[in-house]
Design a protein around this motif. Structure first.
Motif, mmCIF file in Angstrom:
data_model
loop_
_atom_site.group_PDB
_atom_site.id
_atom_site.type_symbol
_atom_site.label_atom_id
_atom_site.label_comp_id
_atom_site.label_asym_id
_atom_site.label_seq_id
_atom_site.Cartn_x
_atom_site.Cartn_y
_atom_site.Cartn_z
ATOM 1 N N VAL A 38 0.161 -4.944 -12.740
ATOM 2 C CA VAL A 38 0.906 -3.696 -12.709
ATOM 3 C C VAL A 38 -0.051 -2.524 -12.495
ATOM 4 O O VAL A 38 -1.082 -2.432 -13.165
ATOM 5 C CB VAL A 38 1.699 -3.487 -14.021
ATOM 6 C CG1 VAL A 38 2.440 -2.154 -14.004
ATOM 7 C CG2 VAL A 38 2.682 -4.635 -14.227
ATOM 8 N N ALA A 39 0.306 -1.662 -11.543
ATOM 9 C CA ALA A 39 -0.399 -0.396 -11.348
ATOM 10 C C ALA A 39 0.337 0.664 -12.158
ATOM 11 O O ALA A 39 1.465 1.024 -11.828
ATOM 12 C CB ALA A 39 -0.430 -0.031 -9.868
ATOM 13 N N GLU A 40 -0.297 1.149 -13.224
ATOM 14 C CA GLU A 40 0.349 2.118 -14.096
ATOM 15 C C GLU A 40 0.335 3.503 -13.471
ATOM 16 O O GLU A 40 -0.529 3.823 -12.647
ATOM 17 C CB GLU A 40 -0.362 2.146 -15.454
ATOM 18 C CG GLU A 40 -0.343 0.829 -16.197
ATOM 19 C CD GLU A 40 1.059 0.431 -16.657
ATOM 20 O OE1 GLU A 40 1.968 1.302 -16.610
ATOM 21 O OE2 GLU A 40 1.257 -0.732 -17.047
ATOM 22 N N ARG A 91 0.830 -1.209 0.000
ATOM 23 C CA ARG A 91 0.000 0.000 0.000
ATOM 24 C C ARG A 91 0.863 1.258 0.000
ATOM 25 O O ARG A 91 0.556 2.244 -0.699
ATOM 26 C CB ARG A 91 -0.936 -0.015 1.207
ATOM 27 C CG ARG A 91 -1.930 -1.163 1.177
ATOM 28 C CD ARG A 91 -2.750 -1.281 2.465
ATOM 29 N NE ARG A 91 -3.474 -2.540 2.478
ATOM 30 C CZ ARG A 91 -4.647 -2.738 1.870
ATOM 31 N NH1 ARG A 91 -5.214 -1.735 1.213
ATOM 32 N NH2 ARG A 91 -5.237 -3.910 1.916
ATOM 33 N N HIS A 92 1.949 1.218 0.759
ATOM 34 C CA HIS A 92 2.844 2.374 0.806
ATOM 35 C C HIS A 92 3.494 2.621 -0.555
ATOM 36 O O HIS A 92 3.550 3.778 -1.029
ATOM 37 C CB HIS A 92 3.918 2.118 1.869
ATOM 38 C CG HIS A 92 5.015 3.139 1.863
ATOM 39 N ND1 HIS A 92 4.866 4.398 2.406
ATOM 40 C CD2 HIS A 92 6.298 3.090 1.372
ATOM 41 C CE1 HIS A 92 5.990 5.085 2.240
ATOM 42 N NE2 HIS A 92 6.866 4.317 1.634
ATOM 43 N N GLU A 93 3.990 1.570 -1.203
ATOM 44 C CA GLU A 93 4.651 1.727 -2.497
ATOM 45 C C GLU A 93 3.659 2.132 -3.578
ATOM 46 O O GLU A 93 4.020 2.854 -4.523
ATOM 47 C CB GLU A 93 5.360 0.425 -2.889
ATOM 48 C CG GLU A 93 6.566 0.085 -2.019
ATOM 49 C CD GLU A 93 7.681 1.108 -2.143
ATOM 50 O OE1 GLU A 93 7.729 1.837 -3.158
ATOM 51 O OE2 GLU A 93 8.502 1.198 -1.208
ATOM 52 N N LEU A 94 2.423 1.694 -3.448
ATOM 53 C CA LEU A 94 1.397 2.087 -4.416
ATOM 54 C C LEU A 94 1.151 3.597 -4.340
ATOM 55 O O LEU A 94 1.060 4.282 -5.369
ATOM 56 C CB LEU A 94 0.105 1.320 -4.129
ATOM 57 C CG LEU A 94 -0.999 1.363 -5.191
ATOM 58 C CD1 LEU A 94 -0.482 0.851 -6.529
ATOM 59 C CD2 LEU A 94 -2.186 0.522 -4.728
ATOM 60 N N THR A 135 8.605 -0.639 -11.648
ATOM 61 C CA THR A 135 8.758 -1.783 -12.558
ATOM 62 C C THR A 135 7.505 -1.919 -13.414
ATOM 63 O O THR A 135 6.387 -1.967 -12.873
ATOM 64 C CB THR A 135 8.987 -3.084 -11.772
ATOM 65 O OG1 THR A 135 10.103 -2.919 -10.898
ATOM 66 C CG2 THR A 135 9.252 -4.244 -12.712
ATOM 67 N N ASP A 136 7.684 -1.996 -14.720
ATOM 68 C CA ASP A 136 6.531 -2.172 -15.609
ATOM 69 C C ASP A 136 6.281 -3.656 -15.864
ATOM 70 O O ASP A 136 7.005 -4.527 -15.337
ATOM 71 C CB ASP A 136 6.727 -1.412 -16.919
ATOM 72 C CG ASP A 136 7.986 -1.849 -17.672
ATOM 73 O OD1 ASP A 136 8.565 -2.912 -17.313
ATOM 74 O OD2 ASP A 136 8.396 -1.150 -18.613
ATOM 75 N N GLY A 137 5.296 -3.951 -16.681
ATOM 76 C CA GLY A 137 4.928 -5.337 -16.932
ATOM 77 C C GLY A 137 6.040 -6.168 -17.550
ATOM 78 O O GLY A 137 6.392 -7.240 -17.030
ATOM 79 N N PRO A 138 6.621 -5.727 -18.660
ATOM 80 C CA PRO A 138 7.708 -6.527 -19.264
ATOM 81 C C PRO A 138 8.896 -6.723 -18.310
ATOM 82 O O PRO A 138 9.494 -7.804 -18.268
ATOM 83 C CB PRO A 138 8.099 -5.702 -20.494
ATOM 84 C CG PRO A 138 6.871 -4.923 -20.836
ATOM 85 C CD PRO A 138 6.230 -4.590 -19.529
ATOM 86 N N GLY A 139 9.247 -5.683 -17.553
ATOM 87 C CA GLY A 139 10.359 -5.820 -16.602
ATOM 88 C C GLY A 139 10.057 -6.845 -15.529
ATOM 89 O O GLY A 139 10.916 -7.672 -15.169
ATOM 90 N N PRO A 193 5.423 3.172 -12.331
ATOM 91 C CA PRO A 193 4.596 1.965 -12.203
ATOM 92 C C PRO A 193 5.014 1.124 -10.998
ATOM 93 O O PRO A 193 6.123 1.247 -10.492
ATOM 94 C CB PRO A 193 4.856 1.220 -13.509
ATOM 95 C CG PRO A 193 6.244 1.629 -13.898
ATOM 96 C CD PRO A 193 6.378 3.068 -13.452
ATOM 97 N N LEU A 194 4.121 0.279 -10.558
ATOM 98 C CA LEU A 194 4.404 -0.675 -9.489
ATOM 99 C C LEU A 194 3.891 -2.042 -9.913
ATOM 100 O O LEU A 194 2.711 -2.185 -10.272
ATOM 101 C CB LEU A 194 3.720 -0.245 -8.188
ATOM 102 C CG LEU A 194 3.824 -1.259 -7.039
ATOM 103 C CD1 LEU A 194 5.238 -1.261 -6.461
ATOM 104 C CD2 LEU A 194 2.815 -0.965 -5.943
ATOM 105 N N ALA A 195 4.781 -3.029 -9.885
ATOM 106 C CA ALA A 195 4.368 -4.392 -10.212
ATOM 107 C C ALA A 195 4.199 -5.196 -8.937
ATOM 108 O O ALA A 195 4.997 -5.062 -7.990
ATOM 109 C CB ALA A 195 5.406 -5.059 -11.118
#
Length: 398
Positions: A351-353, A241-244, A312-316, A253-255
């Motif tokens: 992933v949260a964009e 929750r904090h990183e989001l 971090t994005d989806g592909p990463g 982004p957050l994966a």
């Protein structure tokens, strides 16, 4: 010239070490016991006995007082060394120090019994200062990175050793102040007082260091899974929750990844729960070895783990999790009967964009949905959640 009444000084030191001994005894008898604290307690009682013997020369022969007093003080300092070695290095003091330190103190005292007190005082003060050196080296080396109270203990022991060295020099340069141990003298009194007051102060610092360690371990127990060393679910969920929120503020982004070991019940049934525990630890180690310092791994329960991957994005995320999947598949584990077995893992990524409004619960649900698709797809694979799924459309696996 001003002077210090030595009998009063000895009484003050006896009282100080007695109070320290009682506090240490009470502390080490608590429910949270530590062997190194108990060893320091023995050292304080031994030093107390040594000072009592030095003071007892008014009623016992001087040679008895000197031999027992100096020997017990040397042994007490060795106890302190043992406690510090155990606390900082996790191992016992070399055995030779246990017999050599009091033996040297006894032999030196016996050899010099007929010598002037100033010379004997100089020699034995030098021995006591040298006996503090192993503890000082440990505290100023690896101990400096430990509890903050240990630094105070190290500096206090440095001050004690320096004062003993000063006493050694002072005794040789001012022999008129050392004609008798109980002689009132400013120089003798100050060096004696400061040397052993420092040891009392080091004792209180050592108690604080132990309780600092207790507090840290309790904090770790409250936030860490005891089996794997990963964060527990409550702590990892709070970090998610904090990183989001931070990702929203910083526009990154957050994966979030859910990892689940395939057919793990079969591992426990066929190889035993001990082998299952070993497998969980080995899996967690493989995961941690591939994460960045900013990444977080938590155990969500059973054989399910979660990864929080900031910026971090989806592909990463998919590349990282694929590396983890391949590494886990190559693990070779062995149970208590010598039977080998392997593991595989399935993973779901969400992933949260940047700029999105996903909550932590929604992100978890998306990762969970992707994990179920990985399981339905034959396991041992990775699925990246696609927003098209929310409309009932299919998306190829990552």
């Amino acid at each position: 010239m001003a002077s210090i009444h030595i009998p009063t000084l000895m009484l003050a030191l006896l009282s100080g070490f007695a109070m320290l001994g009682v506090q240490l005894w009470a502390a080490q008898r608590s429910r949270l016991r530590y062997l190194d604290l108990a060893v320091w307690t023995w050292g304080s009682w031994t030093l107390l006995a040594g000072f009592a013997m030095l003071t007892a020369r008014v009623v016992v022969p001087v040679w008895v007082s000197a031999l027992l007093g100096n020997g017990l003080i040397a042994l007490g300092i060795v106890f302190y060394n043992e406690a510090i070695h155990r606390h900082v290095l996790g191992r016992a003091l070399p055995r030779w120090m246990w017999w050599s330190a009091p033996t040297v103190a006894w032999a030196l005292t016996a050899w010099m019994l007929t010598w002037p007190l100033a010379v004997r005082t100089s020699a034995i003060s030098l021995v006591f200062a040298l006996l503090l050196c192993p503890a000082i080296l440990v505290l100023l080396g690896p101990g400096w990175r430990g509890e903050s109270s240990l630094r105070a203990v190290g500096l206090t022991l440095v001050a004690a050793a320096a004062s003993l060295l000063l006493r050694s020099v002072h005794a040789l340069t001012n022999p008129e102040e050392y004609r008798d141990l109980m002689q009132s003298s400013l120089g003798q009194g100050l060096t004696f007082l400061f040397s052993f007051i420092c040891l009392i102060g080091a004792g209180f610092g050592f108690v604080l260091a132990n309780f600092e360690r207790i507090a840290r371990r309790m904090e770790e127990m409250a936030s860490t899974d005891g089996l794997t060393g990963c964060l527990n679910r409550m702590t990892a969920d709070a970090l998610l929750r904090h990183e989001l929120e931070r990702g929203r503020r910083e526009g990154t982004p957050l994966a979030f990844v859910l990892l689940d070991l395939d057919h793990f019940k079969d591992v426990n049934d066929c190889h035993g729960h001990h082998a299952g525990d070993d497998a969980l630890r080995a899996f967690a180690a493989e995961v941690r070895a591939r994460l960045r310092a900013s990444d977080v791994v938590g155990r969500w329960g059973g054989e399910e783990f979660g990864l929080v991957l900031p910026a971090t994005d989806g592909p990463g995320a998919a590349r990282l999790v694929e590396q983890i999947r391949e590494a886990v598949a190559t693990l070779r584990l062995c149970d208590g009967d010598g039977h080998d077995f392997t593991l595989t893992v399935s993973a779901g990524i969400a992933v949260a964009e940047p700029g999105g409004q996903l909550t932590a619960d929604q992100l978890f649900m998306r990762a969970d949905r992707a994990l179920y698709r990985a399981k339905d797809g034959g396991r041992n694979n990775v699925q990246l959640h696609d927003s098209g799924w929310e409309l009932g459309m299919e998306s190829p696996a990552a």
